[in-house]
Each structure stands twice: as structure tokens, then as C-alpha cells.
Design an enzyme around this catalytic site. Structure first.
Site, mmCIF file in Angstrom:
data_model
loop_
_atom_site.group_PDB
_atom_site.id
_atom_site.type_symbol
_atom_site.label_atom_id
_atom_site.label_comp_id
_atom_site.label_asym_id
_atom_site.label_seq_id
_atom_site.Cartn_x
_atom_site.Cartn_y
_atom_site.Cartn_z
ATOM 1 C CG ASP A 370 -1.954 1.070 1.202
ATOM 2 O OD1 ASP A 370 -2.402 1.421 0.098
ATOM 3 O OD2 ASP A 370 -2.327 1.597 2.270
ATOM 4 C CG HIS A 575 1.960 2.928 3.997
ATOM 5 N ND1 HIS A 575 2.170 1.646 4.450
ATOM 6 C CD2 HIS A 575 0.632 3.041 3.867
ATOM 7 C CE1 HIS A 575 1.016 1.027 4.577
ATOM 8 N NE2 HIS A 575 0.060 1.847 4.231
HETATM 9 ZN ZN LIG Z 1 -1.985 1.362 4.115
#
Ligand SMILES: [Zn+2]
Length: 1040
Positions: A370, A575
Site C-alpha cells: 500500500d 506510509h
Molecule cells: Zn496502508
């Protein structure tokens, strides 16, 4: 007639019949899924703003509560005490405790967490018994810990909107029910058959067979009479057991729950999300021994280990059984662009060490599904950390170009390759549906080359991961003619299968650039600054502490404190934190962690310096006070240094003997006498008619207009002009910055059409420091409607770059501030620094792939060069940049409003610099200058005792950067040094050291000695062979 999601149905006939079947059997069956119900005997609650342990919670005073009550506001916690009594008449039945609320719940029983309950993750049942036995106790007490936030926090109006602080959360159901598993199984059969009928298409006879089977099932089945169910189920079993041919594609289904370590909720809530999700997975594993679950992020394991030891022990058991599979090898799933090379190494070092210690093995695949792009240095770092396999899927989010592969070799800037797989269903949160299986095969761009795909199923972010339903769907698709084969598998089995088939795979060279979320290089500037600064602080503490240990004495390397600080820094590289795509609560936490690193780092540095230079730091009576200069970079530096005297007056001096890693000593008298070149301000600045000012230091000469813009930037020796005629460099520009949806994340290409140069002068340029060792001039601008910018432009004696010390009061909404440097250079490619190296990106927009990179990232510098000349832009805390045509831009500040309405609305201070140069940027020392800008010399008051310069390390080639010096853990007197080839060249370099080295061995990034890695200790030092961008780590065993 419409199919799913409003698309025209490919199979109208099937759709008609499907509607009929749903009316005849599915709807009435669904109503019969649950049988008898019974409310709790009593329900009471108490509420707290804090996240407290169970033991503290149960001692509180509980007040009566009832279904339908609401609780809040946002981020509070409600503890419920639920007393239940199962009616004896339910003997032999499956009994569930059903709990429905829009908050996230955890059931506690006998002081242990037993089940996570999140409606959005289809987790609303805690199974009390599969078959109620007569002698079992019928009464029990449960506690439910209800977090007043949803799966995606509490966004007001939309998911990514800032949290609504006043949200209320309602308890809509709390009861005991009888669960009719036979009805459930029948429904699962029908769902799969109807999906096959509808999705396989008219041209596929299996769709007809599925539909006819479903129809027959309805005919033999009486919803009110369970004794008719087995005959119906036999019909389904018959069609599900018709096998595929050998050629059928194999889908490797792996349970997963992507948990963002912080995002729309704070770190503290993530700890509970992990517990809720993992306990749910453990319950599911108890009933489904085939279930596998891939789980990343050592930090989350560490959280569960320290906060939920009972649950952690169960997780450990399932890890040992091979069902709970730690993956990724990193501390968190970090941003793939912005962390420094050393930070990325530490993500793996901290992660892999943790997995090794806790579970007896390191991870063999890197897992980053992701993250917003992937550095071209990652393949080498993975390989150096025992990893040859990589899984992600984020490039399916590309806005412009479809990435051409799902399984391929990814080759980094040094030539290292890793086998890479993108689950072709383009998701890491699948539900095990027929539609998703068909998409996985259809979408797979490499299905002619390999016949295996990954399929990650489970609700993420507190949704608790996989469900029984997902597993039961896939059981029916294990090997059924017409559908891909679906196996519950592990990442290891998937990659092993792909490795066997890898001979025809394609190779992708260079970065995996995400054509989306390009605003994340700039959003939340204080987080970016904290990251860069703390990377520097930990670097310096490690260098100085290692040298203090090596120089002897009683100094103890602060290993555990450094580990703690590194882990804080690594956590903030998650992130959604370092990219700035998080809510305000997370930003506050992150800034606190940086403050902690700064505070503790300063103390540790002070202790190391004290130990290293003890006798020189004590000014003796009668001695002239002197200055001690410490350089933590591996090359000599001649720089202007400033020292603040007791009266607060600033004295400038020159460090003219910088040597690698020295504590190096110069007397005050010496420094001021060592002025090498006089800075001249020939026009006296503001006295000039048009207010322009010229500065020169013998290396570069610059003309500044009244707004601080460069109308000329020349190299004195060559007379080469950097600024094209009629242009101004250091031009600020403001853009409208309104993305389509992902506010904090995205900057869209159309923002470029809204460029407005900043030209409103508040205070014209004036000289603030009139020469000697340093000259500077300052000015102020009005930016937009309510922001202001003040800049001091600084030119130091002998310095090859011009610095811009910038202060901004930023109060904008949806604006993007950049600074532009049009330069007299023509090149189709610009160069950008990345982790342990650099890469080139085009300066034109020929193809859609070029144009999609209108906003890119860089670390400490970018450069535009033609043969023989170039201009570099350096910075001390920025990451967003671009080079289009001959204009270099540095992205300075954004002002998104979601998910943090206050993002970047504050005071900012940052420095960038421009450096014209002859020759290549490599030969001109751009890389070293960018380091110098980021790693200021340490200036410490000292006694005037003369001390010869001392250097710990030197490297024979300017192409090789000695990046890291630290203690190898856990070995006491072993040092790790890490060097990399920074020019992109093949060479042999010699590393010299004055440390008492008795043995030197090459090692990997996990500090494991390489076989045959012993390096002979030669007169010239250690002989090291480099290829372009190669990273080398060496263990140096010191004599006692
Ligand atoms: Zn994520």
C-alpha cells in the site's frame, strides 16, 4: 437490465432467473439464518476518555445501559459488562453472542481478549458454542470494550474528511441467538452457483450448469423443512466436485488484514486494532486449521507482545504451526520513497532481527502492498537483507499508465534483481468471491508466462481480516471446472511456484513510480523536516559514540537507547505518516516522537563528545578559549563556522582542516586569521539605483534583484552564466492545488495551469551581513492572501553554493508553493538523488510515462547538467521536485484540508541552495556539498590546548561515500561501516582507518559476515571493489 455495479448484464437470462431464485429461496433462507433470540440478563457500561487496560476497566463503576443507547464523543472508550444466560432449551444448538455497533468492539472473557467485533468488517458474532452441551454452564459474564471510532476513524461526511470530534456511536444489537448453520451452508452454495451462472457468461456452458443446479436445489428444498436441505446440498456438491483440467490457473489465497500503523486514527488506537483483528484471526484458525494469514510490520507484533501477552502467546503458537505467517521483514510498512538509504536498511535490520528473535526465522519476502511508489534502490537493500521476493499492488492505482506486469523481475539501480508479484486482482482486501477470482485471472498480464497468482483476502484496518464466509466461498472453488483453482496458500508457496516458472519473465529496470499521490512528497512539511533532521541526529550520535568506544575509556555505546530512538523514527516513516496523509492527532504524535529523538539525541551526542574529547573541553585558567570542530562526514571540509559567545554575539571562523570523522581542533585566533577569500559586496547593495545587490566569494558571483531573485549566477573562473537572459531564478510561484479526491495525497497535473509568480514585495532586499567570511541579504514577500515569506540569502567564503534560509508564515487553503530556478542548461534528463545513489528522469513530456512524472521526489539534491556544466539544487528537508525543460523546481509547501484541516498551517523554516558547477555533478562535488548542507559541522567551545587533527576514517575515492559508522550489535567491540558508490562507476577504493582494527570482514545489511568475506589489512587500508551504486558493509573487529 443491470448487473452488479450497474454494468449491462452479460447474461440477461441468468439475471432473470437469479431474481426469481432470490425471491423463492434466498430471501426466506436469510431470514432463517438465525433462530431463537434472547437478550442479556443485564447490560451496564462505563465510559472513559483514555484507552485503559482490562484490569483497570473492570474495577470501575458500571451504570445500566440498553440497546439503542449512544456513546461518545469520538475517541472515547465505553466498557460494557454483559451478563448472559443461555436458555437450557438451546441444548445441541450453535449459540452466538451478537453485537452490532458502529464503534469497534473487543470481547473480553475471563480477563482475556477473545473476539474483535466490527460491523464494517462483517464481524458481529462471538461464537459461544458450536453445539451447546447440557452440562455446560449456562451463565457467563463478558466485557465489551467499545472504541468510539469506526473502522476508518470518524471522518465528518466522508472517509478522509477530518474526524468529527462529536460523533456518537450507537449500540444497535446485543443478544444471544441460535445460529442455523445448515441454512448458512445452503446459502453459500447458492451464492457461488448464482455467481457462476451470472459471471461465467452465456458462451460458457458451466454458467448454464450452475444455474440449472441452483434451480433444481430450489425445487427440492423446502425452506421451512431442514430435512430437505441435504438433498439440495448434494446437488451443489456434485457440480462443485467436477474438476478442472491440468492447465487451470492456480490462485494462492492468503488471509490478510492490512493495518495502517496510524492514519485516520492515532497510533494508540492501532494497538487495539491489531489486537481486535488478530484475536479474530486466531479464533478463525481454531476452527479452520487450513487458514493462513500473512502479517507484516514487526512494530505491530511488538505492540501486541507488550500490551496483550496472552493473545501474543496464541499468535506464537500459530506462527509455529505455519498458519500465522510473519512477512515483510521491516519494522513498519514504510514509505517507499522518502526514507534515507540508511533508514531503509534499519527498517529491515530492526524488522528482521525482531522476527528472528521472536519466531526463529527472518522473512523471505518484502511486503509493501500500500505504499506510494518504490525506490530503485530497494532491490539491492532487499537482497542485502536476505530477501529475494517482493509483493505489492499499489501501482494498480496509477492514474495515467497501466503497469504492464503482474509477475516480473524488478532490477534496481545497481543491477540487483528481485522476483516481484502484484496480486492481479488489484487489491489486498478480497472477499473470496467468484467475481474476484475471475478478475484475478482475466487481469493477469503475465498469465502466459506463469500460472499462479496471489489473492489476499480479509478486511483491513481493524476489519479483523478474513471471515468464515470468505473461507467457505473458497472451499467451494478449490477445484471446480470453469473456475480457477483456489488454494489456501502462503507467500512462500506462491513465490516458490513462481520461481519454478520464472524463465520467461520480463524485467522492469528502475523505480516503480506511482502515478498518483505525488503531493505526499511535500504535505506536512514539519514531518518531513523531522525525518531528515532525526536521520542526521542518529547518524551523528552513532558516529561519535562508536569513536568514543574505539578511543577507549569507560564509554558505553548507548545501544538500547539508540534502538529505541531508531524505532520511533522508523515508526514515523509509516506510509501514512511520513507522506503526511494522516489526521492531526497523528501529526501531533509524530512531532512529539521527533522532539523526543532531538532531545535524547542531543544528550547522547553530548555524552559521546564529552568522552571523546574530555581533556580538551575543560577551559583552563588563563587559556584563550578556543573552538573544537567535529566533522561527522568522511571528507575534508573548509567551511565558515559560527560560534555564539557568552554575550550572545556570533563569531565567524573558518574550519580549514576538516578531515574525516575528526574531532579537529583550531584555536580561535587561527580560525579568524585563516580567511582564505574575502567576500566582496562591490556595489554596497541597496545604494544601487534599482535596489539590486551583487555578491561574490571568488567561486561564484551573483546578482539579486530587489525581490531576492537571481538575475545572474556566474562561476567566477569561467564566466559561465547560469541564469538565462531575461529570466529570474529563485522565483517563487503559487499554484491552485485542488485534487479530485485525495487531498493530502494528490497534486494533479492541471495545477500547473494555475501558476502565479509571487511578486508582492513586503520588504525589499537589503544587506544583512556585509562581508568578511559571510555575506547575506534579506527580503520579505507577501504570498497569496495571508502568508508571508522572509528569506536570507547567504554566501560564505569559498563555498560553491548560495544558500537560501527561508521562513514562511503559511496560512493558505489548497495552494502549492514552489521555488523555480530557470537555468542556462539544455538536457533531456535531470538527475535526482535517491537512497545510496541517484537516477535520471526526463525533462520533457514526450510520452504519457514522461508526462505522468510532472511531480517527482528527490533526496538532498537534484541536478541539470549538459556537457561540461550544470546547476544543482540542494535542500535540507524537502523531497518534492521537478525539472521541466530548463526549469528546476523545488516543492516547498502545500495546504490540503483533508484528512488534517490544519495541515501545514504554521511557521516553517527550511534551507535550500543553488550550486552552479563546471564538469559533471560527480566531479564538481555536488553530492558532498549536499551532505555538507545537511550535516553541519559541530562547533564546541574548548580549551586552547593545541591538538593535532585526528581522523578516524578516510576513503581514497570521492566516488565512495562512507555513510554509516555504528556498533555492530550485539558484539561489543565490533564496528559496522557502510559505504556506497555514489557516482555510478566501477572502481577500487581504499578505506583507511586509525581505529585499532584487528580483523575486517564483509557482511550483509543484517550484519551477518559473508562467506569468504575476510578482508586483508594492508598498508593502504582495506581494498574495496565497487560497481555502480553498490552498497558495502564491513565488520571491523577492534582490539581491546
Ligand atoms: Zn496502508
Amino acid at each position: 437490465m443491470l448487473g452488479k455495479r450497474g454494468a449491462p448484464c452479460p447474461h440477461p437470462w441468468a439475471a432473470l432467473h437469479r431474481a426469481g431464485l432470490i425471491n423463492r429461496v434466498l430471501a426466506p433462507s436469510n431470514r432463517r439464518l438465525f433462530g431463537d433470540r434472547c437478550p442479556p440478563i443485564s447490560l451496564s457500561c462505563f465510559q472513559t476518555p483514555r484507552r485503559i487496560p482490562y484490569s483497570e476497566a473492570i474495577g470501575q463503576e458500571f451504570r445500566p445501559a440498553k440497546v439503542g443507547d449512544s456513546f461518545g464523543p469520538t475517541w472515547e472508550t465505553c466498557w460494557f459488562k454483559v451478563e448472559l444466560s443461555i436458555p437450557p432449551a438451546w441444548a445441541g444448538r450453535e449459540v452466538h453472542f451478537v453485537w452490532e455497533s458502529d464503534g469497534e468492539g473487543m470481547v473480553w472473557r475471563d480477563a482475556q481478549p477473545v473476539q474483535g467485533l466490527t460491523k464494517e468488517g462483517e464481524k458481529t458474532s462471538y461464537i459461544l458454542t458450536r453445539s451447546m452441551k447440557e452440562p455446560e454452564p449456562h451463565s457467563l459474564t463478558l466485557y465489551v470494550e467499545l472504541a468510539c471510532n469506526g473502522l476508518f476513524g470518524a471522518g465528518k461526511g466522508s472517509m478522509i474528511a477530518p474526524p468529527d470530534p462529536d460523533r456518537r456511536f450507537t449500540l444497535s444489537k446485543a443478544e444471544l441467538v441460535v445460529f442455523n448453520r445448515d441454512v448458512y451452508e445452503l446459502l453459500m452454495d447458492l451464492e457461488i452457483l448464482l455467481d457462476m451462472a451470472q459471471l461465467l457468461g452465456e458462451e460458457n456452458q458451466r454458467s448454464f450448469q450452475a444455474l440449472y443446479t441452483a434451480n433444481q436445489m430450489v425445487n427440492v428444498c423446502d425452506v421451512m423443512d431442514p430435512s430437505t436441505f441435504p438433498a439440495a446440498r448434494d446437488l451443489a456438491a456434485a457440480i462443485f466436485s467436477q474438476r478442472n483440467g491440468e492447465s487451470q490457473h492456480t490462485i494462492h489465497a492468503v488471509g490478510h488484514c492490512h493495518i495502517d500503523s496510524a492514519w485516520l486514527w492515532p497510533y494508540e488506537e492501532t494497538i487495539r486494532k491489531c489486537a481486535r483483528s488478530w484475536v479474530t484471526v486466531v479464533r478463525l484458525m481454531e476452527c479452520n486449521p487450513e487458514l493462513t494469514f500473512a502479517c507484516s510490520q514487526a512494530q505491530q507484533f511488538e505492540w501486541v507482545r507488550s500490551w496483550y501477552p496472552g493473545l501474543y502467546a496464541q499468535v506464537q503458537d500459530f506462527v509455529a504451526k505455519g498458519q500465522f505467517v510473519p512477512v515483510g521483514g521491516t519494522w513498519v510498512e514504510m514509505d517507499g520513497n522518502l526514507p534515507s538509504g540508511e533508514s531503509m536498511v534499519r527498517q529491515f535490520l530492526q524488522g528482521q532481527r525482531f522476527f528472528q528473535e521472536q519466531f526463529g526465522r527472518i522473512c523471505s519476502e518484502f511486503w509493501l502492498p500500500d505504499t506510494f511508489g518504490y525506490s530503485a534502490q530497494l532491490p539491492q537493500l532487499m537482497r542485502g537483507c536476505g530477501i529475494r521476493r517482493f509483493l505489492t499492488q499499489k501501482l494498480s492505482w496509477n492514474l495515467v499508465n497501466a503497469f504492464p506486469h503482474h509477475t516480473f523481475f524488478w532490477e534496481g539501480i545497481d543491477g540487483s534483481r528481485v522476483l516481484t508479484h502484484f496480486p492481479p486482482g488489484d487489491s489486498y482486501g478480497m472477499h473470496g468471491r467468484v467475481e474476484e477470482m475471475l478478475k484475478t485471472v482475466k487481469n493477469n498480464k503475465d498469465k502466459g508466462r506463469v500460472n499462479h497468482s496471489a489473492f489476499l483476502f480479509g478486511f483491513g484496518d481493524g476489519g479483523g481480516g478474513p471471515t468464515q464466509k470468505m473461507l467457505d466461498r473458497m472451499k467451494r472453488m478449490t477445484d471446480t471446472d470453469g473456475l480457477p483453482r483456489v488454494q489456501i496458500s502462503t507467500p512462500d508457496r506462491l513465490f516458490s511456484a513462481l520461481e519454478k516458472e520464472s524463465s520467461q519473465l520480463c524485467t522492469w529496470v528502475g523505480e516503480l513510480f506511482l502515478e498518483l499521490h505525488n503531493g505526499t512528497y511535500t504535505t506536512q512539511a514539519q514531518i518531513k523536516k523531522g525525518n531528515r533532521e532525526c536521520e542526521r541526529i542518529l547518524h551523528d550520535v552513532e558516529v561519535l559514540s562508536t569513536l568514543a568506544v574505539a578511543r577507549g575509556g569507560a564509554f558505553q555505546y548507548p545501544a538500547s537507547q539508540l534502538q529505541r530512538l531508531w524505532r520511533l523514527l522508523l515508526l514515523n516513516q509509516f506510509h501514512d505518516v511520513l507522506p503526511g496523509s494522516c489526521i492531526q492527532l497523528v501529526v501531533e504524535d509524530a512531532l512529539q516522537y521527533y522532539a523526543e529523538i532531538r532531545r535524547a539525541g542531543a544528550r547522547l551526542q553530548e555524552e559521546a563528545v564529552q568522552s571523546l574529547c574530555r581533556e580538551l573541553l575543560q577551559p583552563k585558567a588563563g587559556n584563550t578559549e578556543s573552538t573544537l570542530v567535529l566533522n561527522t562526514l568522511p571528507w575534508e571540509r573548509t567551511e565558515v563556522i559560527s560560534r555564539t559567545g557568552p554575550a550572545g554575539t556570533e563569531t565567524l571562523g573558518m574550519s580549514n582542516l576538516g578531515v574525516a570523522h575528526i574531532p579537529e581542533f583550531l584555536t580561535g585566533a587561527e580560525t579568524t586569521n585563516k580567511e582564505i577569500l574575502c567576500l566582496s559586496l562591490p556595489w554596497g547593495g541597496f545604494t544601487d539605483e534599482d535596489g539590486s545587490i551583487a555578491m561574490e566569494n571568488g567561486v561564484i558571483a551573483v546578482c539579486l534583484d530587489v525581490m531576492g531573485r537571481l538575475t545572474s549566477l556566474r562561476l567566477v573562473d569561467s564566466e559561465r552564466e547560469s541564469v538565462p537572459g531575461g529570466c529570474c531564478a529563485n522565483q517563487f510561484a503559487l499554484f491552485d492545488d485542488v485534487p479530485l479526491y485525495w487531498d493530502a495525497w494528490d497534486v494533479m497535473d492541471y495545477h500547473l495551469e494555475t501558476r502565479k509568480p509571487v511578486t508582492t514585495l513586503l520588504k525589499p532586499l537589503e544587506i544583512t551581513l556585509a562581508g568578511g567570511l559571510r555575506g547575506s541579504a534579506s527580503f520579505s514577500l507577501q504570498i497569496g492572501e495571508s502568508s508571508t515569506l522572509t528569506q536570507e540569502i547567504i554566501l560564505d567564503a569559498t563555498c560553491p553554493y548560495l544558500r537560501f534560509l527561508t521562513q514562511v508564515e503559511w496560512k493558505e487553503a489548497h495552494k502549492f508553493l514552489k521555488v523555480e530556478f530557470p537555468v542556462q542548461v539544455r538536457s533531456t534528463n535531470a538527475t535526482y538523488e535517491i537512497q545510496f545513489g541517484h537516477l535520471q528522469r526526463p525533462t520533457h513530456w514526450n510520452t504519457s510515462w514522461d508526462w505522468a512524472r510532472f511531480e517527482v521526489w528527490a533526496h538532498k539534491w537534484l541536478d541539470l547538467s549538459e556537457h561540461g556544466f550544470g546547476v544543482a539544487l540542494l535542500n535540507d528537508c524537502k523531497y518534492g521536485a521537478s525539472a521541466h525543460g530548463n526549469i528546476l523546481s523545488l516543492s516547498l509547501l502545500r495546504a490540503p484540508k483533508s484528512p488534517d484541516a490544519m495541515a501545514d498551517i504554521t511557521h516553517h523554516q527550511f534551507t535550500y541552495a543553488v550550486m552552479p558547477h563546471l564538469g559533471s555533478f560527480q566531479d564538481a562535488g555536488v553530492i558532498q556539498c549536499a551532505y555538507n548542507l545537511n550535516f553541519p559541522l559541530h562547533v564546541v567551545p574548548a580549551s586552547s590546548a593545541r591538538c593535532p587533527p585526528w581522523s578516524a576514517f578516510s576513503v581514497s575515492s570521492p566516488a565512495v561515500v562512507l555513510e554509516t559508522v555504528k556498533q555492530a550489535s550485539p558484539r561489543g567491540r565490533t564496528v559496522v561501516v557502510r559505504l556506497y558508490e555514489a557516482h555510478g562507476s566501477t572502481l577500487v577504493a581504499w578505506l583507511q582507518t586509525s581505529l585499532p582494527v584487528q580483523e575486517a570482514v564483509l557482511c550483509d545489511l543484517l550484519e551477518r559476515p559473508a562467506a569468504q568475506g575476510r578482508l586483508p589489512l594492508e598498508q593502504r587500508g582495506l581494498r574495496l571493489s565497487f560497481t555502480p551504486f553498490r552498497v558495502l558493509s564491513i565488520l571491523l573487529v577492534l582490539r581491546q
